[in-house]
Design a protein around this motif. Structure first.
Motif, PDB file in Angstrom:
ATOM      1  N   ILE A 190      48.040  46.933  41.623  1.00 53.03           N
ATOM      2  CA  ILE A 190      47.252  48.013  41.039  1.00 53.03           C
ATOM      3  C   ILE A 190      46.438  47.483  39.850  1.00 53.03           C
ATOM      4  O   ILE A 190      45.302  47.872  39.634  1.00 53.03           O
ATOM      5  CB  ILE A 190      48.158  49.205  40.646  1.00 53.03           C
ATOM      6  N   ALA A 191      47.034  46.550  39.125  1.00 52.87           N
ATOM      7  CA  ALA A 191      46.314  45.947  37.998  1.00 52.87           C
ATOM      8  C   ALA A 191      45.074  45.186  38.484  1.00 52.87           C
ATOM      9  O   ALA A 191      44.023  45.231  37.851  1.00 52.87           O
ATOM     10  CB  ALA A 191      47.239  45.024  37.216  1.00 52.87           C
ATOM     11  N   HIS A 192      45.196  44.491  39.620  1.00 52.63           N
ATOM     12  CA  HIS A 192      44.024  43.796  40.177  1.00 52.63           C
ATOM     13  C   HIS A 192      42.899  44.800  40.462  1.00 52.63           C
ATOM     14  O   HIS A 192      41.737  44.534  40.199  1.00 52.63           O
ATOM     15  CB  HIS A 192      44.383  43.100  41.495  1.00 52.63           C
ATOM     16  N   ILE A 193      43.276  45.965  41.006  1.00 55.12           N
ATOM     17  CA  ILE A 193      42.260  46.979  41.328  1.00 55.12           C
ATOM     18  C   ILE A 193      41.681  47.558  40.029  1.00 55.12           C
ATOM     19  O   ILE A 193      40.472  47.666  39.873  1.00 55.12           O
ATOM     20  CB  ILE A 193      42.854  48.126  42.182  1.00 55.12           C
ATOM     21  N   ALA A 194      42.569  47.914  39.091  1.00 55.63           N
ATOM     22  CA  ALA A 194      42.120  48.536  37.834  1.00 55.63           C
ATOM     23  C   ALA A 194      41.165  47.609  37.084  1.00 55.63           C
ATOM     24  O   ALA A 194      40.160  48.049  36.539  1.00 55.63           O
ATOM     25  CB  ALA A 194      43.317  48.877  36.957  1.00 55.63           C
ATOM     26  N   ALA A 195      41.478  46.318  37.073  1.00 60.52           N
ATOM     27  CA  ALA A 195      40.648  45.357  36.338  1.00 60.52           C
ATOM     28  C   ALA A 195      39.469  44.871  37.195  1.00 60.52           C
ATOM     29  O   ALA A 195      38.700  44.015  36.760  1.00 60.52           O
ATOM     30  CB  ALA A 195      41.498  44.177  35.871  1.00 60.52           C
ATOM     31  N   ARG A 196      39.348  45.408  38.387  1.00 55.01           N
ATOM     32  CA  ARG A 196      38.236  45.101  39.297  1.00 55.01           C
ATOM     33  C   ARG A 196      38.092  43.611  39.569  1.00 55.01           C
ATOM     34  O   ARG A 196      36.986  43.065  39.647  1.00 55.01           O
ATOM     35  CB  ARG A 196      36.939  45.693  38.740  1.00 55.01           C
ATOM     36  N   HIS A 197      39.226  42.948  39.709  1.00 57.91           N
ATOM     37  CA  HIS A 197      39.208  41.494  39.881  1.00 57.91           C
ATOM     38  C   HIS A 197      38.451  41.043  41.129  1.00 57.91           C
ATOM     39  O   HIS A 197      37.763  40.034  41.095  1.00 57.91           O
ATOM     40  CB  HIS A 197      40.643  40.960  39.906  1.00 57.91           C
ATOM     41  N   GLY A 198      38.587  41.787  42.220  1.00 56.09           N
ATOM     42  CA  GLY A 198      37.934  41.386  43.473  1.00 56.09           C
ATOM     43  C   GLY A 198      36.428  41.272  43.339  1.00 56.09           C
ATOM     44  O   GLY A 198      35.837  40.239  43.634  1.00 56.09           O
ATOM     45  N   THR A 199      35.824  42.336  42.854  1.00 57.74           N
ATOM     46  CA  THR A 199      34.359  42.321  42.769  1.00 57.74           C
ATOM     47  C   THR A 199      33.869  41.476  41.589  1.00 57.74           C
ATOM     48  O   THR A 199      32.790  40.897  41.648  1.00 57.74           O
ATOM     49  CB  THR A 199      33.778  43.746  42.654  1.00 57.74           C
ATOM     50  N   ARG A 200      34.675  41.397  40.541  1.00 60.22           N
ATOM     51  CA  ARG A 200      34.259  40.545  39.412  1.00 60.22           C
ATOM     52  C   ARG A 200      34.269  39.086  39.836  1.00 60.22           C
ATOM     53  O   ARG A 200      33.395  38.300  39.465  1.00 60.22           O
ATOM     54  CB  ARG A 200      35.171  40.765  38.205  1.00 60.22           C
TER      55      ARG A 200
ATOM     56  N   ARG B 222      41.288  52.548  27.998  1.00 60.12           N
ATOM     57  CA  ARG B 222      40.679  51.244  27.713  1.00 60.12           C
ATOM     58  C   ARG B 222      39.989  50.787  28.991  1.00 60.12           C
ATOM     59  O   ARG B 222      40.450  51.062  30.089  1.00 60.12           O
ATOM     60  CB  ARG B 222      41.756  50.235  27.281  1.00 60.12           C
ATOM     61  N   ASP B 223      38.912  50.097  28.830  1.00 63.27           N
ATOM     62  CA  ASP B 223      38.157  49.684  30.006  1.00 63.27           C
ATOM     63  C   ASP B 223      38.582  48.276  30.421  1.00 63.27           C
ATOM     64  O   ASP B 223      37.990  47.293  30.012  1.00 63.27           O
ATOM     65  CB  ASP B 223      36.656  49.743  29.704  1.00 63.27           C
ATOM     66  N   VAL B 224      39.618  48.207  31.219  1.00 62.18           N
ATOM     67  CA  VAL B 224      40.132  46.881  31.588  1.00 62.18           C
ATOM     68  C   VAL B 224      39.281  46.217  32.669  1.00 62.18           C
ATOM     69  O   VAL B 224      39.423  45.030  32.926  1.00 62.18           O
ATOM     70  CB  VAL B 224      41.613  46.935  32.061  1.00 62.18           C
ATOM     71  N   GLY B 225      38.381  46.990  33.279  1.00 62.08           N
ATOM     72  CA  GLY B 225      37.588  46.438  34.392  1.00 62.08           C
ATOM     73  C   GLY B 225      36.232  45.903  33.971  1.00 62.08           C
ATOM     74  O   GLY B 225      35.435  45.504  34.812  1.00 62.08           O
ATOM     75  N   LYS B 226      35.985  45.885  32.662  1.00 61.68           N
ATOM     76  CA  LYS B 226      34.657  45.445  32.242  1.00 61.68           C
ATOM     77  C   LYS B 226      34.505  43.940  32.416  1.00 61.68           C
ATOM     78  O   LYS B 226      35.500  43.199  32.449  1.00 61.68           O
ATOM     79  CB  LYS B 226      34.371  45.862  30.804  1.00 61.68           C
ATOM     80  N   GLY B 227      33.264  43.519  32.476  1.00 69.71           N
ATOM     81  CA  GLY B 227      32.985  42.111  32.723  1.00 69.71           C
ATOM     82  C   GLY B 227      31.863  42.029  33.731  1.00 69.71           C
ATOM     83  O   GLY B 227      31.466  43.046  34.306  1.00 69.71           O
ATOM     84  N   VAL B 228      31.349  40.845  33.921  1.00 71.24           N
ATOM     85  CA  VAL B 228      30.212  40.679  34.837  1.00 71.24           C
ATOM     86  C   VAL B 228      30.584  41.206  36.217  1.00 71.24           C
ATOM     87  O   VAL B 228      31.571  40.779  36.811  1.00 71.24           O
ATOM     88  CB  VAL B 228      29.801  39.190  34.940  1.00 71.24           C
ATOM     89  N   ASN B 229      29.808  42.152  36.684  1.00 72.22           N
ATOM     90  CA  ASN B 229      30.093  42.725  38.005  1.00 72.22           C
ATOM     91  C   ASN B 229      28.803  43.243  38.621  1.00 72.22           C
ATOM     92  O   ASN B 229      28.117  44.067  38.024  1.00 72.22           O
ATOM     93  CB  ASN B 229      31.117  43.864  37.876  1.00 72.22           C
ATOM     94  N   PHE B 230      28.476  42.729  39.785  1.00 71.92           N
ATOM     95  CA  PHE B 230      27.247  43.154  40.450  1.00 71.92           C
ATOM     96  C   PHE B 230      27.473  44.369  41.336  1.00 71.92           C
ATOM     97  O   PHE B 230      26.573  44.840  41.989  1.00 71.92           O
ATOM     98  CB  PHE B 230      26.658  41.997  41.274  1.00 71.92           C
TER      99      PHE B 230
ATOM    100  N   ARG C   3      31.042  36.369  40.172  1.00 70.16           N
ATOM    101  CA  ARG C   3      30.967  35.105  39.452  1.00 70.16           C
ATOM    102  C   ARG C   3      30.296  34.042  40.313  1.00 70.16           C
ATOM    103  O   ARG C   3      30.745  33.755  41.414  1.00 70.16           O
ATOM    104  CB  ARG C   3      32.365  34.593  39.123  1.00 70.16           C
ATOM    105  N   GLY C   4      29.277  33.453  39.793  1.00 73.68           N
ATOM    106  CA  GLY C   4      28.649  32.336  40.492  1.00 73.68           C
ATOM    107  C   GLY C   4      28.027  32.709  41.817  1.00 73.68           C
ATOM    108  O   GLY C   4      27.663  31.849  42.596  1.00 73.68           O
ATOM    109  N   GLN C   5      27.907  34.008  42.062  1.00 71.22           N
ATOM    110  CA  GLN C   5      27.280  34.392  43.322  1.00 71.22           C
ATOM    111  C   GLN C   5      25.851  34.806  43.056  1.00 71.22           C
ATOM    112  O   GLN C   5      25.567  35.534  42.126  1.00 71.22           O
ATOM    113  CB  GLN C   5      28.061  35.557  43.929  1.00 71.22           C
ATOM    114  N   ILE C   6      24.959  34.346  43.878  1.00 66.72           N
ATOM    115  CA  ILE C   6      23.564  34.740  43.704  1.00 66.72           C
ATOM    116  C   ILE C   6      23.449  36.214  44.046  1.00 66.72           C
ATOM    117  O   ILE C   6      23.994  36.677  45.033  1.00 66.72           O
ATOM    118  CB  ILE C   6      22.649  33.903  44.625  1.00 66.72           C
ATOM    119  N   VAL C   7      22.744  36.938  43.185  1.00 64.63           N
ATOM    120  CA  VAL C   7      22.622  38.375  43.425  1.00 64.63           C
ATOM    121  C   VAL C   7      21.646  38.604  44.556  1.00 64.63           C
ATOM    122  O   VAL C   7      20.450  38.617  44.372  1.00 64.63           O
ATOM    123  CB  VAL C   7      22.103  39.119  42.187  1.00 64.63           C
TER     124      VAL C   7
END
Ligand SMILES: [Zn+2]
Length: 310
Positions: free
Chosen positions: A143-153, A41-49, A157-161
């Protein structure tokens, strides 16, 4: 025309994540709540630059910063143990990047995960865990934080690309915080202090990883209860970061519900191992040695410690 189309489609895919393109019925059962789907399952999906590659490069850069500033445990007994434990949990998780785990020599209760697979666990947290399952619970959450890519997601969020501005952020233009008190170690808070939603998700996923690796999932709850009690007795026992996790009462309730509803009772769980007990003894011995000697002989002491195991 065609080029615009593909750019648009790519932008949409980034913005919505691939999940949004799935038919509705495929989304009806939340795969994040189904431990049978771990790894598929793709737990890391979501807005991510950040691409996964960029995320790993970023994590590596931040990890090097940590290693420059913090004092790592170089004694092979605890160092290899923590890495083995993390690898075992990673194998039973949704993670898509290689994991490295290192121990920081600090009495404060803390563990944190940098984007891209870099984990750090304080000796203070290891010493406060009564069983291996408790320690594994805290690591599974990271490990869940890493798997779900919480840091970069979260950073997305709200960051100008503006990719060009990123290196400046890492050089300290971002509000930093000290991972190790007094060490002056500043890391971008964005990648470490997560929203309540992300914390809850890390609890949900971490419990499943703990369970799948064969540990007693209730150990996770016991551990946070104990840390909370210790913190009340002696404020500052746990790091600011560790305490910024969801309020313990809510968290425990949520974890208990998840254990009951999502995880099948197993006939046997790993609670603790002789290896874990030996690691704690070894850390205690090392601490005793350090306390017995004047502080300026630190490097000599460290050498003799590693010599005795070579
Ligand atoms: Zn967390």
């Amino acid at each position: 025309m065609k080029r615009t189309d593909s750019i648009l489609r790519a932008a949409l895919a980034i913005a919505l994540g691939t999940g949004a393109l799935l038919p509705l019925d495929a989304q009806s059962k939340d795969p994040k709540k189904d431990p049978d789907q771990i790894g598929n399952r793709d737990v890391g999906k979501g807005v991510n630059f950040y691409s996964l590659e960029k995320e790993m490069a970023l994590g590596k850069q931040l990890a090097q910063e940590v290693e420059r500033e913090a004092k790592l445990v170089d004694d092979p007994i605890p160092a290899e143990f923590i890495n083995r434990l993390a690898q075992n949990l990673a194998r039973n998780s949704d993670i898509k990047v290689p994991v490295t785990a290192k121990m920081i020599d600090s009495d404060q209760v803390n563990a944190f995960a940098l984007p891209g697979g870099f984990l750090f666990v304080n000796t203070g947290l290891v010493m406060k865990a009564e069983t291996e399952a408790e320690l594994a619970g805290a690591i599974a959450h990271e490990i869940a934080h890493i798997a779900a890519r919480h840091g970069t997601r979260q950073a997305s969020r709200g960051q100008i690309v503006d990719i060009a501005s990123l290196p400046l952020i890492f050089l300290g233009g971002w509000p930093g915080f000290a991972v190790r008190q007094g060490a002056g170690l500043a890391l971008p808070l964005t990648f470490l202090k997560f929203s309540r939603g992300f914390e809850q998700e890390a609890d949900l996923l971490g419990l499943q990883y703990l369970y799948k690796a064969g540990y007693d999932p209730t150990a996770f709850i016991d551990f946070f209860e104990r840390i909370e009690a210790l913190e009340k007795k002696k404020p500052g026992t746990a790091s600011e970061l560790f305490r910024s996790h969801p309020k313990t009462a809510t968290r425990i309730q949520y974890a208990q519900t998840n254990v009951q509803e999502l995880l099948q009772q197993q006939p046997q769980y790993v609670v603790t191992t002789s290896e874990f007990i030996e690691v704690k003894r070894q850390l205690e011995r090392n601490m005793g040695r350090r306390k017995a000697a004047p502080s300026n002989t630190g490097p000599t002491l460290r050498r003799s410690t590693s010599l005795s195991y070579s």
